[in-house]
Scaffold this motif. Structure first.
Motif, mmCIF file in Angstrom:
data_model
loop_
_atom_site.group_PDB
_atom_site.id
_atom_site.type_symbol
_atom_site.label_atom_id
_atom_site.label_comp_id
_atom_site.label_asym_id
_atom_site.label_seq_id
_atom_site.Cartn_x
_atom_site.Cartn_y
_atom_site.Cartn_z
ATOM 1 N N ILE A 160 3.375 13.429 0.506
ATOM 2 C CA ILE A 160 4.405 12.837 0.985
ATOM 3 C C ILE A 160 4.166 11.410 2.043
ATOM 4 C CG2 ILE A 160 6.481 13.468 2.395
ATOM 5 C CD1 ILE A 160 7.130 13.376 -0.350
ATOM 6 N N LEU A 161 4.310 10.173 1.639
ATOM 7 C CA LEU A 161 4.533 9.315 3.118
ATOM 8 C C LEU A 161 5.570 9.081 3.829
ATOM 9 C CD1 LEU A 161 2.315 7.539 4.539
ATOM 10 C CD2 LEU A 161 2.891 5.316 2.472
ATOM 11 N N ASP A 162 5.391 9.039 5.200
ATOM 12 C CA ASP A 162 7.025 8.902 6.411
ATOM 13 C C ASP A 162 6.170 8.280 6.975
ATOM 14 O OD1 ASP A 162 8.300 11.323 5.671
ATOM 15 O OD2 ASP A 162 6.578 13.037 6.571
ATOM 16 N N VAL A 163 7.116 6.848 6.836
ATOM 17 C CA VAL A 163 7.392 5.587 7.652
ATOM 18 C C VAL A 163 8.800 5.724 8.780
ATOM 19 C CG1 VAL A 163 5.748 4.659 7.405
ATOM 20 C CG2 VAL A 163 7.465 3.820 6.219
ATOM 21 N N LEU B 52 0.366 -1.215 -0.214
ATOM 22 C CA LEU B 52 0.050 -0.075 0.034
ATOM 23 C C LEU B 52 1.052 1.480 -0.156
ATOM 24 C CD1 LEU B 52 -2.776 -1.540 2.806
ATOM 25 C CD2 LEU B 52 -2.579 -1.010 -0.245
ATOM 26 N N ARG B 53 1.825 0.910 0.670
ATOM 27 C CA ARG B 53 2.884 2.503 0.648
ATOM 28 C C ARG B 53 3.551 2.931 -0.859
ATOM 29 N NH1 ARG B 53 5.149 -0.631 4.955
ATOM 30 N NH2 ARG B 53 4.396 -0.206 6.857
ATOM 31 N N GLY C 237 2.333 5.508 10.062
ATOM 32 C CA GLY C 237 3.000 6.605 9.910
ATOM 33 C C GLY C 237 2.299 7.503 9.510
ATOM 34 N N ARG C 238 2.309 8.373 8.457
ATOM 35 C CA ARG C 238 1.959 9.890 8.141
ATOM 36 C C ARG C 238 1.971 10.328 6.961
ATOM 37 N NH1 ARG C 238 5.482 14.956 10.448
ATOM 38 N NH2 ARG C 238 7.354 13.768 9.864
ATOM 39 N N LEU C 239 0.798 11.344 6.834
ATOM 40 C CA LEU C 239 1.010 11.981 5.300
ATOM 41 C C LEU C 239 0.799 13.947 5.146
ATOM 42 C CD1 LEU C 239 -2.226 10.106 3.618
ATOM 43 C CD2 LEU C 239 0.634 9.737 2.367
ATOM 44 N N ARG C 240 2.005 14.037 5.315
ATOM 45 C CA ARG C 240 2.453 15.321 4.313
ATOM 46 C C ARG C 240 1.838 16.358 3.722
ATOM 47 N NH1 ARG C 240 8.006 16.622 4.557
ATOM 48 N NH2 ARG C 240 8.163 14.354 4.586
ATOM 49 N N GLY C 241 0.892 17.167 3.222
ATOM 50 C CA GLY C 241 0.998 17.641 2.344
ATOM 51 C C GLY C 241 0.345 19.235 2.327
ATOM 52 N N HIS C 242 -0.174 19.960 1.822
ATOM 53 C CA HIS C 242 -0.467 21.136 1.746
ATOM 54 C C HIS C 242 -1.587 21.977 0.704
ATOM 55 C CE1 HIS C 242 2.969 21.191 -2.022
ATOM 56 N NE2 HIS C 242 2.115 22.711 -1.986
ATOM 57 N N GLU D 128 -1.062 17.384 8.803
ATOM 58 C CA GLU D 128 -0.054 16.156 8.656
ATOM 59 C C GLU D 128 -0.887 15.003 9.509
ATOM 60 O OE1 GLU D 128 3.681 15.309 11.716
ATOM 61 O OE2 GLU D 128 2.316 16.847 11.916
ATOM 62 N N ILE D 129 -1.097 13.848 8.541
ATOM 63 C CA ILE D 129 -2.698 13.017 9.309
ATOM 64 C C ILE D 129 -1.442 11.955 9.542
ATOM 65 C CG2 ILE D 129 -3.883 11.760 8.438
ATOM 66 C CD1 ILE D 129 -5.078 13.767 5.804
ATOM 67 N N GLN D 130 -1.568 11.678 10.994
ATOM 68 C CA GLN D 130 -1.566 10.325 11.338
ATOM 69 C C GLN D 130 -2.305 9.163 11.277
ATOM 70 O OE1 GLN D 130 1.500 10.654 13.424
ATOM 71 N NE2 GLN D 130 2.023 12.688 13.330
ATOM 72 N N ILE D 131 -1.961 8.592 10.136
ATOM 73 C CA ILE D 131 -2.551 7.410 9.493
ATOM 74 C C ILE D 131 -3.057 6.278 11.141
ATOM 75 C CG2 ILE D 131 -2.851 5.792 7.886
ATOM 76 C CD1 ILE D 131 -0.806 6.694 6.474
ATOM 77 N N GLU D 132 -4.795 6.556 10.599
ATOM 78 C CA GLU D 132 -5.430 5.450 11.971
ATOM 79 C C GLU D 132 -5.447 4.505 11.178
ATOM 80 O OE1 GLU D 132 -8.093 6.867 14.230
ATOM 81 O OE2 GLU D 132 -6.674 8.889 14.514
ATOM 82 N N SER D 133 -6.032 3.850 10.035
ATOM 83 C CA SER D 133 -6.050 2.657 8.778
ATOM 84 C C SER D 133 -5.918 3.159 7.582
ATOM 85 C CB SER D 133 -7.152 2.620 9.566
ATOM 86 O OG SER D 133 -8.824 3.624 7.969
#
Length: 260
Positions: free
Chosen positions: A47-50, A15-16, A60-65, A201-206
């Motif tokens: 951007i996906l961070d793990v 998925l990443r 992980g988390r997503l970052r956008g603007h 900044e989204i802290q991914i929960e699912s």
């Protein structure tokens, strides 16, 4: 997302990779407002961070603007500053959804089903596609006076540009052109642009994925779908044929594994 088991992709590394290859996600929010619609969506590159790309548990988390003048951004800021407090909130009350779609998808005609159609006629049209949905809590960076705002957007814009220039455009190879960098633009110009966007900044929960590629069909019909797509003699048809073949092989391998 309706997710039958035969279409579900649960492997987080897979998925990443999908998100990184298709970073333009659709951000959907549900924010109560007297001046903006409840439901709003915007196309945003992410951007996906793990910490561990191979992890099967780390989300992980997503970052956008997003542009500050976007009505969705206005509703977001309004919701965070509505209460009369000296310190604005940073997190949205409601969770957000980001949907990532693969660029290759196609209609599937019943004529492709070379086993079932001739024998029973019990076939109907469908559509093959793949997508990943991400849910999570959104932290918003919108206060242009704060160091957090400046630091987050500087990092996010730089990382997003690097990802797009290298992974998507292919720049930066040994013999290729140098990737464009944020530092190539005048710093005052970048500072001005930063004031006209907000960071998300989204802290991914699912994170769930759906790869609907006819893999659940009987072999004769799957082979017919592959041949049907190949017969289109188009780039999309050729890519769809590859996707169906690969997903069918994975589906069969999983079934065999369960039997063992």
């Amino acid at each position: 997302m309706y997710l039958p088991t035969y279409h579900a992709e649960l492997s987080l590394p897979v998925l990443r990779q999908f998100v990184r290859e298709n970073p333009l996600g659709i951000l959907t929010t549900a924010i109560k407002s007297s001046s903006h619609p409840l439901l709003q969506s915007s196309h945003i590159p992410w951007i996906l961070d793990v910490e561990d790309n191979d992890s099967e548990t780390e989300l992980g988390r997503l970052r956008g603007h997003i542009a500050r003048q976007n009505p969705q951004a206005k509703a977001i800021i309004e919701s965070l500053t509505l209460e009369s407090t000296s310190i604005p909130k940073n997190y949205l009350d409601e969770k957000v959804l980001v949907l990532f779609n693969a660029p290759v998808h196609h209609y599937v005609t019943p004529k492709f089903y070379t086993d079932t159609k001739p024998t029973s006629g019990k076939v109907v049209p469908t559509w093959n596609y793949s997508a990943v949905q991400v849910y999570g809590a959104a932290r918003i960076y919108f206060d242009t006076r704060s160091k957090e705002f400046s630091d987050f957007l500087s990092q996010q814009v730089s990382d997003l540009s690097l990802h797009a220039e290298t992974s998507i455009m292919g720049y930066g190879g040994e013999d290729g052109p140098r990737p464009w960098e944020v530092s190539d633009a005048p710093s005052l110009y970048i500072d001005l642009l930063k004031k006209n966007i907000i960071g998300i900044e989204i802290q991914i929960e699912s994170m769930t994925g759906k790869f609907k590629m006819s893999q659940e069909k009987i072999k004769g019909d799957r082979d017919g779908v592959i041949k049907g797509f190949e017969s289109l003699n188009s780039a999309v048809g050729a890519e769809m044929a590859v996707e169906v073949r690969e997903r069918a092989a994975l589906f069969d391998a999983k079934k065999e594994g369960k039997r063992l």
